[in-house]
Design a protein around this motif. Structure first.
Motif, PDB file in Angstrom:
ATOM      1  N   VAL B 231      21.311 -26.357 -21.840  1.00  0.00           N
ATOM      2  CA  VAL B 231      21.590 -27.804 -21.724  1.00  0.00           C
ATOM      3  C   VAL B 231      20.277 -28.546 -21.472  1.00  0.00           C
ATOM      4  O   VAL B 231      20.024 -29.606 -22.058  1.00  0.00           O
ATOM      5  N   ALA B 232      19.452 -27.968 -20.602  1.00  0.00           N
ATOM      6  CA  ALA B 232      18.167 -28.600 -20.299  1.00  0.00           C
ATOM      7  C   ALA B 232      17.326 -28.774 -21.559  1.00  0.00           C
ATOM      8  O   ALA B 232      16.701 -29.817 -21.773  1.00  0.00           O
ATOM      9  N   GLY B 233      17.347 -27.754 -22.424  1.00  0.00           N
ATOM     10  CA  GLY B 233      16.537 -27.820 -23.633  1.00  0.00           C
ATOM     11  C   GLY B 233      17.181 -28.657 -24.722  1.00  0.00           C
ATOM     12  O   GLY B 233      16.493 -29.202 -25.583  1.00  0.00           O
ATOM     13  N   PHE B 234      18.532 -28.768 -24.689  1.00  0.00           N
ATOM     14  CA  PHE B 234      19.234 -29.436 -25.784  1.00  0.00           C
ATOM     15  C   PHE B 234      19.308 -30.946 -25.597  1.00  0.00           C
ATOM     16  O   PHE B 234      19.259 -31.705 -26.556  1.00  0.00           O
ATOM     17  N   ILE B 235      19.425 -31.393 -24.346  1.00  0.00           N
ATOM     18  CA  ILE B 235      19.578 -32.822 -24.083  1.00  0.00           C
ATOM     19  C   ILE B 235      18.208 -33.415 -23.770  1.00  0.00           C
ATOM     20  O   ILE B 235      17.575 -33.038 -22.780  1.00  0.00           O
ATOM     21  N   GLY B 236      17.769 -34.333 -24.566  1.00  0.00           N
ATOM     22  CA  GLY B 236      16.480 -34.967 -24.346  1.00  0.00           C
ATOM     23  C   GLY B 236      15.330 -34.001 -24.596  1.00  0.00           C
ATOM     24  O   GLY B 236      15.526 -32.875 -25.047  1.00  0.00           O
ATOM     25  N   THR B 237      14.124 -34.467 -24.284  1.00  0.00           N
ATOM     26  CA  THR B 237      12.958 -33.593 -24.421  1.00  0.00           C
ATOM     27  C   THR B 237      12.709 -32.924 -23.073  1.00  0.00           C
ATOM     28  O   THR B 237      12.751 -33.578 -22.038  1.00  0.00           O
ATOM     29  N   MET B 238      12.500 -31.642 -23.087  1.00  0.00           N
ATOM     30  CA  MET B 238      12.335 -30.903 -21.824  1.00  0.00           C
ATOM     31  C   MET B 238      11.248 -29.849 -22.003  1.00  0.00           C
ATOM     32  O   MET B 238      11.191 -29.166 -23.031  1.00  0.00           O
ATOM     33  N   ASN B 239      10.399 -29.717 -20.999  1.00  0.00           N
ATOM     34  CA  ASN B 239       9.438 -28.610 -20.963  1.00  0.00           C
ATOM     35  C   ASN B 239      10.121 -27.437 -20.281  1.00  0.00           C
ATOM     36  O   ASN B 239      10.547 -27.555 -19.125  1.00  0.00           O
ATOM     37  N   LEU B 240      10.261 -26.331 -20.998  1.00  0.00           N
ATOM     38  CA  LEU B 240      10.867 -25.125 -20.410  1.00  0.00           C
ATOM     39  C   LEU B 240       9.789 -24.055 -20.316  1.00  0.00           C
ATOM     40  O   LEU B 240       9.251 -23.617 -21.333  1.00  0.00           O
ATOM     41  N   LEU B 241       9.466 -23.691 -19.087  1.00  0.00           N
ATOM     42  CA  LEU B 241       8.385 -22.713 -18.868  1.00  0.00           C
ATOM     43  C   LEU B 241       8.952 -21.419 -18.319  1.00  0.00           C
ATOM     44  O   LEU B 241       9.584 -21.403 -17.256  1.00  0.00           O
ATOM     45  N   GLU B 242       8.747 -20.335 -19.073  1.00  0.00           N
ATOM     46  CA  GLU B 242       9.147 -19.014 -18.580  1.00  0.00           C
ATOM     47  C   GLU B 242       8.013 -18.492 -17.703  1.00  0.00           C
ATOM     48  O   GLU B 242       6.860 -18.490 -18.130  1.00  0.00           O
ATOM     49  N   GLY B 243       8.316 -18.081 -16.463  1.00  0.00           N
ATOM     50  CA  GLY B 243       7.256 -17.582 -15.578  1.00  0.00           C
ATOM     51  C   GLY B 243       7.823 -16.704 -14.485  1.00  0.00           C
ATOM     52  O   GLY B 243       8.971 -16.249 -14.582  1.00  0.00           O
ATOM     53  N   THR B 244       7.015 -16.498 -13.462  1.00  0.00           N
ATOM     54  CA  THR B 244       7.496 -15.652 -12.353  1.00  0.00           C
ATOM     55  C   THR B 244       7.273 -16.372 -11.030  1.00  0.00           C
ATOM     56  O   THR B 244       6.340 -17.165 -10.865  1.00  0.00           O
ATOM     57  N   VAL B 245       8.164 -16.064 -10.095  1.00  0.00           N
ATOM     58  CA  VAL B 245       8.051 -16.636  -8.760  1.00  0.00           C
ATOM     59  C   VAL B 245       7.612 -15.517  -7.811  1.00  0.00           C
ATOM     60  O   VAL B 245       8.209 -14.427  -7.814  1.00  0.00           O
ATOM     61  N   ALA B 246       6.542 -15.780  -7.050  1.00  0.00           N
ATOM     62  CA  ALA B 246       6.085 -14.814  -6.038  1.00  0.00           C
ATOM     63  C   ALA B 246       5.656 -15.604  -4.805  1.00  0.00           C
ATOM     64  O   ALA B 246       4.886 -16.567  -4.917  1.00  0.00           O
ATOM     65  N   ASN B 247       6.212 -15.236  -3.683  1.00  0.00           N
ATOM     66  CA  ASN B 247       5.896 -15.900  -2.401  1.00  0.00           C
ATOM     67  C   ASN B 247       6.099 -17.419  -2.482  1.00  0.00           C
ATOM     68  O   ASN B 247       5.276 -18.194  -1.990  1.00  0.00           O
ATOM     69  N   GLY B 248       7.163 -17.848  -3.134  1.00  0.00           N
ATOM     70  CA  GLY B 248       7.507 -19.273  -3.181  1.00  0.00           C
ATOM     71  C   GLY B 248       6.659 -20.090  -4.136  1.00  0.00           C
ATOM     72  O   GLY B 248       6.677 -21.318  -4.096  1.00  0.00           O
ATOM     73  N   ILE B 249       5.911 -19.407  -5.025  1.00  0.00           N
ATOM     74  CA  ILE B 249       5.090 -20.129  -6.014  1.00  0.00           C
ATOM     75  C   ILE B 249       5.481 -19.672  -7.423  1.00  0.00           C
ATOM     76  O   ILE B 249       5.470 -18.468  -7.726  1.00  0.00           O
TER      77      ILE B 249
END
Lengths: 292, 346
Positions: B231-249
């Motif tokens: 939904v985030a990618g389909f509605i409007g323009t959205m930056n979708l970043l695949e990444g990792t979370v470590a220690n709250g970052i």
């Protein structure tokens, strides 16, 4: 250089191509004039510019008077008109449901039905005639089957006016179905669904939505069939009665057996007259129905 | 009072393709609900099932509590507007509208009154004698709408009605259709793959994917708080970043952002208008392209691993190709296993 001169140096492409276009259509136009228009005019002249006993020729409509006053000629014209009308009605009754089924059916059976409907196109009339005689003629397959279960023989349509009717309908089914099917292709699924959406049942759909949209195709199909049937020869000659006979066999017999070319040509001109009348009616109807 | 109920509806086509999968929805009286999704998401099949043109393999469709699941289209209290208008070109405008009324055997005076009233409603008063082929695309679509409305259906179904029109006409017509729908107060189900249409017209949007529901919400909620990465990618323009979370970052290449979720992979979603950009050398990203739309600018930004991001700026003239920038998101959403795990507002 002025704008006018620039324009003069660049003539429209259509103007440059016009002679080539005219040359391309000239060949078929000349062939039509030579092989169709001239024989028609020539035949018409031959039927009214008749030899006199003195060895000369004079203007006369005596051959037409003979045709009109001869009961046998009139009967032949009547049977031809009757056969044509019955065939046209039967073709519509038989082919429209087939075309509707082929257009709107999604089943695999539709492909086989289409194959069967087109099949007569590949069968020569002479083979069709003999198949007809073997099946529906006296002591044919139907009689044998009826006899095997103790039922009486059928009254065979062979050598009756219904013989050519059955043969000609069968022979004309493929072309009629194909023309109607092509017309039905113009009726979109959404137009049908929109009609159903506002409450149209099957009959209302056919009468108010489908038939008005394919009326031109019906006219074309019937015109083709009528023009072909009116001057048919093989099927009426083999399957039809000896008397009265359809115009095709009548013309051939008058020309070849009676050695009477003048009357044979007169019959041909009268046949042509009926065909051209129907042709003009068809052209007028198509032009009238065309969406502006 | 007309309520449309769709309950656990499934549609299986021959060959096993599942076009709609256990779909449920209730459309309230006078509500306009948009079915929004990419091609093949099942939205048109669902609409056609409500209209009676497809039969559900399972489930129930009811209008005001009456089960219409197996009812043929000609008996349903629904009116459908088709994408291609589907007007009958052998009839003039009046006959197109009067056809359904004639089938209901209404008196001629009543038919004339109703047709003239609905033509006025859609702004085509006096067009009754015109041939439909003489009308523009927009006028034809209004006739198609009028043809449905004149029968006073309980439910109005719109199947991508503006798809064949140009952008300008589309924008004008969607406002007009919304006005008419609200004036008449008719319950409406609207299929579109245009997010602008859905966002501007709908009371609620159903985002569909692979025959199922991704999210059902008000347009502003669907835009601001998408529940899935799709939904985030389909509605409007959205930056979708695949990444990792470590220690709250959260980290993706040179970009990092605090994210108070458990360690592991995550997808970070940032709207271009919620991504602040400040010139910095070397910076977390490089400007790839600057597009000036007059009212605002749009920057295409590249991370070192060639991940492309978009950011909206008010003064695009400040930026040029190759410039280094730092990125500061004001609002983000984060997703893991196709579910939202974090959301912050600007």
């Amino acid at each position: 250089m002025t704008a006018t001169e620039a324009g003069a140096l660049a003539p429209a492409p259509t103007q440059r191509k016009r002679p080539i276009g005219l040359l391309l259509v000239a060949v078929p136009v000349l062939l039509v004039l030579w092989l169709i228009i001239w024989p028609i005019i020539s035949a018409m002249i031959q039927t009214i510019w008749l030899p006199t006993p003195e060895g000369g020729r004079s203007l006369s409509v005596s051959s037409y008077e003979f045709f009109i006053n001869d009961p046998y000629s009139r009967a032949n014209l009547s049977i031809t008109l009757w056969t044509t009308a019955v065939c046209a009605v039967l073709l519509l009754v038989v082919c429209l449901p087939i075309a509707l089924y082929l257009r709107f059916s999604d089943s695999k059976l539709a492909a086989y039905v289409q194959g069967l409907a087109i099949f007569p196109m590949f069968v020569p009339s002479i083979i069709l005639s003999f198949a007809f005689i073997r099946v529906l003629g006296p002591n044919g397959t139907v009689d044998l089957l009826l006899n095997s279960v103790g039922l009486p023989k059928i009254k065979s349509p062979y050598l009756t006016p219904w013989g050519p009717v059955i043969g000609l309908v069968w022979d004309n089914i493929p072309l009629t179905v194909l023309i109607l099917l092509s017309g039905l292709g113009n009726v979109s699924n959404q137009a049908i669904e929109a009609a159903r959406d506002v409450g149209a049942g099957r009959f209302a759909l056919l009468w108010h939505i489908i038939l008005p949209r394919v009326s031109n195709s019906i006219l074309v199909a019937i015109s083709f069939a009528v023009l072909g049937i009116f001057s048919a020869f093989t099927l009426p000659y083999i399957l039809g009665p000896a008397a009265p006979e359809m115009m095709g066999p009548f013309m051939q017999r008058t020309f070849r057996d009676l050695f009477d070319p003048t009357n044979a040509i007169t019959q041909a001109v009268i046949t042509f007259g009926f065909c051209i009348l129907f042709g003009l009616f068809y052209v007028r109807s198509v032009a009238k129905n065309r969406t502006p | 009072m007309s309520v449309l109920t769709i309950k656990d509806v499934t549609k299986l086509f021959p060959g096993g393709t599942k076009a709609v999968d256990s779909f449920s929805l209730e459309v309230a009286d006078g509500e306009l609900v948009c079915l929004l999704g990419p091609s093949g998401s099942g939205k048109s099949t669902l609409l056609r099932m409500v209209g009676g043109f497809e039969t559900p393999s399972a489930g129930l469709i009811a209008i005001d509590g009456e089960d219409i699941t197996r009812m043929p289209p000609e008996k349903r209290p629904t009116g459908m507007v088709f994408q291609s208008h589907a007007l009958w070109t052998h009839m003039d405008v009046f006959k197109n509208l009067a056809f359904g009324l004639k089938l209901r055997r209404l008196p001629a005076t009543e038919i004339k009154r109703k047709v003239e009233a609905v033509l006025e409603l859609v702004g085509l008063g006096g067009y009754g004698s015109r041939r439909v082929t003489q009308l523009s695309g927009g006028q034809q679509q209004r006739v198609a709408l009028a043809r449905s409305l004149v029968l006073e259906p309980k439910i109005l179904l719109l199947d991508e009605p503006f798809a064949s029109l140009d952008q300008h006409l589309r924008e004008r017509l969607r406002e007009e259709v919304r006005d008419i729908q609200q004036r008449v107060g008719i319950t409406t189900l609207f299929v579109t793959h245009g997010q602008d249409e859905a966002l501007s017209m709908a009371d609620r949007i159903v985002v569909m994917r692979d025959g199922g529901t991704e999210q059902i919400d008000r347009p502003d909620v669907v835009y601001r708080n998408p529940q899935t990465p799709f939904v985030a990618g389909f509605i409007g323009t959205m930056n979708l970043l695949e990444g990792t979370v470590a220690n709250g970052i959260f980290t993706r290449a040179s970009f990092s952002h605090p994210l108070a979720v458990a360690d592991g992979p995550a997808t970070l979603a940032i709207r271009p208008e919620a991504l602040d950009v400040t010139p910095a050398e070397p910076g977390a990203a490089k400007v790839h392209r600057v597009t000036d739309y007059g009212t605002h600018g749009l920057l295409d930004l590249d991370l070192p691993d060639d991940t492309r991001l978009k950011a909206m700026v008010s003064h695009p003239a400040q930026y040029r190709h190759g410039m280094g920038v730092n990125l500061t998101p004001r609002a983000v959403s984060a997703y893991r296993n196709n579910a939202q795990i974090f959301r912050s507002e600007a």
